[in-house]
Design an enzyme around this catalytic site. Structure first.
Site, PDB file in Angstrom:
ATOM      1  CG  ASN A   1      38.346  27.929  36.815  1.00  0.00           C
ATOM      2  OD1 ASN A   1      37.390  27.379  37.356  1.00  0.00           O
ATOM      3  ND2 ASN A   1      38.669  29.195  37.066  1.00  0.00           N
ATOM      4  CD  GLU A   2      34.908  31.352  37.168  1.00  0.00           C
ATOM      5  OE1 GLU A   2      35.431  32.464  37.179  1.00  0.00           O
ATOM      6  OE2 GLU A   2      34.058  30.985  38.001  1.00  0.00           O
TER       7      GLU A   2
ATOM      8  CD  GLU B   1      35.206  28.044  41.057  1.00  0.00           C
ATOM      9  OE1 GLU B   1      34.851  29.207  41.341  1.00  0.00           O
ATOM     10  OE2 GLU B   1      36.227  27.768  40.407  1.00  0.00           O
TER      11      GLU B   1
HETATM   12  O1  AHR Z   1      36.434  30.581  44.136  1.00  0.00           O
HETATM   13  C1  AHR Z   1      36.981  31.817  43.845  1.00  0.00           C
HETATM   14  C2  AHR Z   1      37.022  32.123  42.358  1.00  0.00           C
HETATM   15  O2  AHR Z   1      35.728  32.197  41.867  1.00  0.00           O
HETATM   16  C3  AHR Z   1      37.675  31.089  41.482  1.00  0.00           C
HETATM   17  O3  AHR Z   1      39.048  31.228  41.418  1.00  0.00           O
HETATM   18  C4  AHR Z   1      37.061  31.351  40.152  1.00  0.00           C
HETATM   19  O4  AHR Z   1      36.975  30.192  39.353  1.00  0.00           O
HETATM   20  C5  AHR Z   1      35.714  31.952  40.489  1.00  0.00           C
HETATM   21  O5  AHR Z   1      35.488  33.130  39.818  1.00  0.00           O
END
Ligand code: AHR
Length: 514
Positions: free
Chosen positions: A193-194, A317
């Site tokens: 993730n990211e 997201e």
């Molecule tokens: O949704 C909050 C945060 O936003 C998540 O943990 C991350 O993936 C994004 O930066």
């Protein structure tokens, strides 16, 4: 010639009726239709603030009414939304999560410090079993984010084996010892993730190589062929999409992208979640509408590498991110949710609907108590947010056939700037019912709308609902839980196949027809 047809079209689309501009929405019966993937209505639950603990999970011994530890009111409210898919355990948390800490007898589970989100100590009482049981209760697909940032291929493959296998392996024995005989069904797995940020601070080249490594083992250890999702770009960074897809497209089914709406000046000044003026109402809506150009930017790159559109884009997201509520722990990202945010939700869902040939899933951040939440909780009180009501009003679009429409509408102007005042979706579901949802972003003016639906053979209106409020920053508080809630919409009539509506300022309307 193009200009001339635009002028003619504009003239035809906005006609003057009873002294007021009327917008004509044309159904393009000859244009190809597409399916609105129900997964666009996906949700996201991270170990962050009070999303999991307090929001979903209170434990069996809690005084808050619960079903085996899950908050009863929250589970029931979420069931009503027909959630198709739930992403877990993060977010940034996912790349710090070690799944073996969250299985077995609860009193023996080690604690974990949530390093990204306020340093909160968690007791790991909500783990793999609790997540899959939640998905079973909600009737949704689980979507796991695997730890690439601080995990290993071994950790991920053992997790997949633990969850999906029915063979006599050590991981399956462990699962059985922990009380689960049958494997669970797992369709979606995100690999990191990211990874460009909290998930390892990687370059796209480095991540793409790691992606190939993890993704190959994914298929070897999962009993089902999972849908593999590569970590996608930070908002507008199309180079990330380009590099990751160029290197890894043969080994992925989907790639994600994250985009948050910031109404204020930027990450350092996001603007309050409530108590704002029209400038932040307007800029919130405008920045939300940018989702359309953002998708187009990534789709252009994807089309170059995957012209047959085999690979899906997952906006896993999205939503508005404001300054946290005053008095809350800043790292817990607890914010209020207003009528403006309901309009950001409705217009963003409309954008996703228009991109169904590429956007196959979206997960709003997040489901309870974090960012643009569906639900807020405080002790035993639960609040359904204006955004919850939008998801509920829109659920008729899930898996329905998207019917292309075109229109030209007046702008909503603020200062020197302007955005379109209307956004809408028309769809037909499997029971041959039509849903027309329309949002009027203008905070002051009504809008008359006419839609000739003769080509669709619609006979009558079955129901009409409206979500509106007096002020754009109205919200549902723990003291006044239903200030913003849907009501019956009466300003619609369908005569000889022509639907006429009067849409109040700052409102979202759904009309169901057959
Ligand atoms: O949704 C909050 C945060 O936003 C998540 O943990 C991350 O993936 C994004 O930066």
């Amino acid at each position: 010639m193009k200009k001339l047809s635009f002028i003619v079209f504009t003239f035809l689309s906005i006609v003057i009726a009873q002294g007021q501009n009327k917008v004509i929405i044309n159904v393009d019966a000859s244009a190809p239709t597409s399916k609105i993937h129900k997964e666009i209505y996906g949700q996201f639950a991270e170990h962050l603030g009070r999303c999991i603990y307090d929001g979903i999970w209170v434990g069996k011994d809690s005084e808050i009414p619960n079903i085996n530890g899950y908050r009863k009111d929250v589970v029931e409210a979420l069931k009503a939304l027909n959630i198709p898919v739930l992403r877990w355990p993060g977010g940034c948390f996912a790349d710090t999560y070690h799944w073996k800490d969250g299985i077995g007898p609860k009193e023996q589970r080690p604690k974990i410090k949530n390093v990204f989100w306020g340093g909160t100590m968690e007791d790991n009482s909500f783990g793999t079993h609790e997540f899959f049981e939640l998905c079973e209760m909600l009737g949704c697909e689980p979507y796991l984010s695997a730890n690439v940032g601080s995990g290993s291929v071994k950790e991920m493959t053992e997790w997949l084996e633990y969850i999906t296998s029915s063979e006599d392996t050590p991981m399956v024995q462990l699962r059985k010892e922990n009380g689960r005989e049958d494997p669970w069904h797992l369709k979606y797995i995100g690999i990191g993730n990211e990874s460009w940020g909290c998930g390892g601070d990687m370059t796209p080249e480095y991540y793409a190589d790691l992606y190939r490594q993890y993704s190959g083992y994914c298929r070897l250890y999962s009993a089902e062929n999972p849908y593999r999702i590569a970590c996608g770009a930070n908002a507008w960074d199309a180079r990330w999409t380009d590099v990751v897809m160029s290197k890894g497209h043969r080994m992925m089914e989907g790639i994600s992208v994250h985009y948050y709406t910031i109404a204020g000046k930027g990450w350092g000044d996001k603007g309050p979640g409530r108590d704002f003026e029209e400038n932040l109402y307007f800029s919130g809506l405008k920045k939300g509408l940018m989702m359309d150009s953002l998708i187009k930017k990534h789709v252009a790159v994807m089309d170059k590498i995957d012209p047959k559109k085999r690979i899906g884009l997952l906006v896993d997201e999205w939503g508005i991110w404001t300054d946290p509520e005053v008095g809350s722990i800043p790292g817990h990202l607890f914010q209020q949710n207003t009528m403006r945010d309901a309009l950001i939700a409705s217009t963003t869902l409309d954008i996703f609907h228009r991109h169904t040939n590429r956007v196959v899933m979206a997960n709003i951040a997040q489901v309870v108590n974090v960012l643009q939440a569906m639900i807020l909780t405080k002790d035993d009180v639960m609040v359904l947010t204006p955004t919850y009501h939008v998801f509920n009003m829109y659920k008729g679009h899930q898996d329905a056939e998207f019917i292309p429409i075109s229109f030209n509408c007046p702008s909503y102007k603020f200062g020197d700037d302007e955005i379109p005042s209307l956004s809408c979706t028309l769809s037909k579901n499997k029971d041959n019912k039509f849903n027309f949802t329309i949002s009027n972003l203008n905070p002051k003016d009504n809008q008359l709308v006419e839609i000739p639906l003769n080509s669709l053979n619609t006979k009558k209106i079955i129901s009409g609902n409206i979500l509106t409020s007096e002020k754009f920053n109205d919200y549902n508080s723990f003291e006044k839980t239903d200030l913003v809630k849907p009501g019956i919409f009466k300003d619609a009539n369908l005569k000889k196949g022509v639907l006429n509506l009067k849409i109040p300022p700052m409102s979202i309307v759904n009309v169901e027809m057959e």
